[in-house]
Write a protein that holds these residues in place. Sequence first.
Motif, PDB file in Angstrom:
ATOM      1  N   LEU A 173       3.515 -25.823  44.746  1.00 12.32           N
ATOM      2  CA  LEU A 173       2.287 -25.258  45.293  1.00 12.32           C
ATOM      3  C   LEU A 173       2.052 -25.642  46.750  1.00 12.32           C
ATOM      4  O   LEU A 173       1.528 -24.865  47.529  1.00 12.32           O
ATOM      5  CB  LEU A 173       1.084 -25.691  44.429  1.00 12.32           C
ATOM      6  N   MET A 174       2.456 -26.871  47.116  1.00 11.61           N
ATOM      7  CA  MET A 174       2.307 -27.308  48.506  1.00 11.61           C
ATOM      8  C   MET A 174       3.551 -28.096  48.913  1.00 11.61           C
ATOM      9  O   MET A 174       3.506 -29.318  49.102  1.00 11.61           O
ATOM     10  CB  MET A 174       1.051 -28.165  48.678  1.00 11.61           C
ATOM     11  N   PRO A 175       4.690 -27.413  49.048  1.00  7.91           N
ATOM     12  CA  PRO A 175       5.950 -28.110  49.345  1.00  7.91           C
ATOM     13  C   PRO A 175       5.927 -28.842  50.683  1.00  7.91           C
ATOM     14  O   PRO A 175       6.670 -29.808  50.874  1.00  7.91           O
ATOM     15  CB  PRO A 175       6.983 -26.972  49.357  1.00  7.91           C
ATOM     16  N   GLU A 176       5.057 -28.400  51.578  1.00  8.28           N
ATOM     17  CA  GLU A 176       5.031 -29.022  52.903  1.00  8.28           C
ATOM     18  C   GLU A 176       4.505 -30.456  52.873  1.00  8.28           C
ATOM     19  O   GLU A 176       4.765 -31.237  53.793  1.00  8.28           O
ATOM     20  CB  GLU A 176       4.184 -28.188  53.869  1.00  8.28           C
ATOM     21  N   ILE A 177       3.771 -30.831  51.830  1.00 10.05           N
ATOM     22  CA  ILE A 177       3.232 -32.189  51.783  1.00 10.05           C
ATOM     23  C   ILE A 177       4.105 -33.128  50.954  1.00 10.05           C
ATOM     24  O   ILE A 177       3.862 -34.330  50.923  1.00 10.05           O
ATOM     25  CB  ILE A 177       1.787 -32.226  51.236  1.00 10.05           C
ATOM     26  N   PHE A 178       5.134 -32.577  50.293  1.00 11.69           N
ATOM     27  CA  PHE A 178       5.956 -33.427  49.429  1.00 11.69           C
ATOM     28  C   PHE A 178       7.034 -34.158  50.217  1.00 11.69           C
ATOM     29  O   PHE A 178       7.674 -33.589  51.101  1.00 11.69           O
ATOM     30  CB  PHE A 178       6.626 -32.605  48.322  1.00 11.69           C
ATOM     31  N   THR A 179       7.228 -35.412  49.880  1.00  5.38           N
ATOM     32  CA  THR A 179       8.325 -36.206  50.433  1.00  5.38           C
ATOM     33  C   THR A 179       8.805 -37.180  49.367  1.00  5.38           C
ATOM     34  O   THR A 179       7.985 -37.739  48.624  1.00  5.38           O
ATOM     35  CB  THR A 179       7.900 -36.989  51.687  1.00  5.38           C
ATOM     36  N   PRO A 180      10.125 -37.405  49.257  1.00  7.30           N
ATOM     37  CA  PRO A 180      10.624 -38.383  48.291  1.00  7.30           C
ATOM     38  C   PRO A 180      10.508 -39.826  48.785  1.00  7.30           C
ATOM     39  O   PRO A 180      10.830 -40.750  48.050  1.00  7.30           O
ATOM     40  CB  PRO A 180      12.090 -37.983  48.129  1.00  7.30           C
ATOM     41  N   GLU A 181      10.028 -39.991  50.022  1.00 11.19           N
ATOM     42  CA  GLU A 181       9.902 -41.336  50.580  1.00 11.19           C
ATOM     43  C   GLU A 181       8.504 -41.564  51.146  1.00 11.19           C
ATOM     44  O   GLU A 181       8.317 -41.717  52.349  1.00 11.19           O
ATOM     45  CB  GLU A 181      10.946 -41.545  51.678  1.00 11.19           C
ATOM     46  N   PRO A 182       7.485 -41.574  50.280  1.00 15.17           N
ATOM     47  CA  PRO A 182       6.117 -41.791  50.759  1.00 15.17           C
ATOM     48  C   PRO A 182       5.921 -43.223  51.244  1.00 15.17           C
ATOM     49  O   PRO A 182       6.565 -44.151  50.765  1.00 15.17           O
ATOM     50  CB  PRO A 182       5.260 -41.509  49.522  1.00 15.17           C
ATOM     51  N   THR A 183       5.022 -43.401  52.196  1.00 16.67           N
ATOM     52  CA  THR A 183       4.673 -44.737  52.653  1.00 16.67           C
ATOM     53  C   THR A 183       3.745 -45.396  51.630  1.00 16.67           C
ATOM     54  O   THR A 183       3.219 -44.734  50.718  1.00 16.67           O
ATOM     55  CB  THR A 183       3.942 -44.661  53.997  1.00 16.67           C
ATOM     56  N   GLU A 184       3.516 -46.693  51.793  1.00 20.84           N
ATOM     57  CA  GLU A 184       2.606 -47.401  50.890  1.00 20.84           C
ATOM     58  C   GLU A 184       1.200 -46.816  50.959  1.00 20.84           C
ATOM     59  O   GLU A 184       0.513 -46.700  49.945  1.00 20.84           O
ATOM     60  CB  GLU A 184       2.589 -48.891  51.211  1.00 20.84           C
ATOM     61  N   ASP A 185       0.769 -46.440  52.154  1.00 21.88           N
ATOM     62  CA  ASP A 185      -0.559 -45.830  52.290  1.00 21.88           C
ATOM     63  C   ASP A 185      -0.627 -44.492  51.559  1.00 21.88           C
ATOM     64  O   ASP A 185      -1.633 -44.168  50.916  1.00 21.88           O
ATOM     65  CB  ASP A 185      -0.901 -45.632  53.766  1.00 21.88           C
ATOM     66  N   GLN A 186       0.454 -43.710  51.651  1.00 24.52           N
ATOM     67  CA  GLN A 186       0.491 -42.431  50.935  1.00 24.52           C
ATOM     68  C   GLN A 186       0.480 -42.642  49.424  1.00 24.52           C
ATOM     69  O   GLN A 186      -0.206 -41.929  48.688  1.00 24.52           O
ATOM     70  CB  GLN A 186       1.741 -41.644  51.336  1.00 24.52           C
TER      71      GLN A 186
END
Length: 377
Positions: free
Chosen positions: A39-52
């Motif tokens: 639904l929102m591929p632009e916000i997905f990342t397999p390496e999120p930061t701790e804040d994320q």
Amino acid sequence: MLKTMLFDVDGVLLSEERYFDASALTVWELINSPNYLGLMPEIFTPEPTEDQIKRIRTEVFDHDHVLHFIKSRGINANWDMVYLAFSYQLILLLEKLKAKHKDFIKNFLEKNLSREDLNSLGQLAKQSQIHFEPDFASFNQDFKKGNAKKQELMTYMNQISEEKIGLKTSQFSRNSSLWTICEKAFQEWYLGDEKFIEDEDTRPVQTGKQGFLSNEIPIVEPSKLQKLFQALKSRGVKLGIGTGRPTIETIDPLASLGILDYFNRDSISTASDILTAEQKYPERSPLAKPQPYTYISALLGKKCSEPEVLDYPLPIQNGHEILVVGDSVADFYAAQSLGCQFAAVLTGLSGQDARSEFEELNADYILNDVMALLDIL
């Protein structure tokens, strides 16, 4: 006299925090990644930061209110939590589409769902130009309308689906293909690429995840845990483990803490063993906690076959000699089914706030942490 102690792992020996983080990330991925709904591929990342990670967990589990509710209803496995949280959002999305796409939805709910089916649904939502934002806070409101507990929560989603969409369905259950999709996605987050390939003998759907397995947080200092188990062994107490963790996520951390050798491997029962038994005997599933299967298996040992564990007469004889040590209502229910004693440790998700809940349940012992077991003896 206590002769046997059976331990849960999460919330008792190891912190649950990373498990809950991985659960939230899994739900977030299933909704947003192009490998799933997209639904929102632009916000997905397999390496999120701790804040994320912190922000995602706060959003997905509504400041942990959803986690508290699910655990209070007797669900303890993170795979089940992911399935419940994601499936509910799936129902809300289908509700948005029902006016124009009733036939598609009817067919969707009758399928053994695949990732491709989720992707098709996401594409349909985009083409229909509907405005859909996940409503994580509504989860508790809808589930509180019913009295479903334990694994009934999963089939209760069929009722929620019918009320919102207007179609009868039996899509939602722990035996569904969608549950398996959620389970595998969670394993990718928790294990990371290398360990996932080693454990599953296949490549992950989404590469690039570091995993949380090497980041485990012990609740009690490892040196103190070692002294605890040495003291229990020296007093002749038989030790076992019944956990909702898969085998690799149980053995590796316990070894790194220096306490694995205090347990006979035949007395360590994990979620991997549960899945094997459910696959062999689907008519007897679900077998995860709060069902007592994992603790019976730990008690009897791996020398006993699945049918022997499944058909073991309950309540067990000499239940007063056996103590289950857990942090959750699911552990309590499992111990109750066994007919043995239960020690609640206040080191799980709710911390000291869980005391009143366990007092209401009449737990045999309520302990600040696992080290207080020595006081019981």
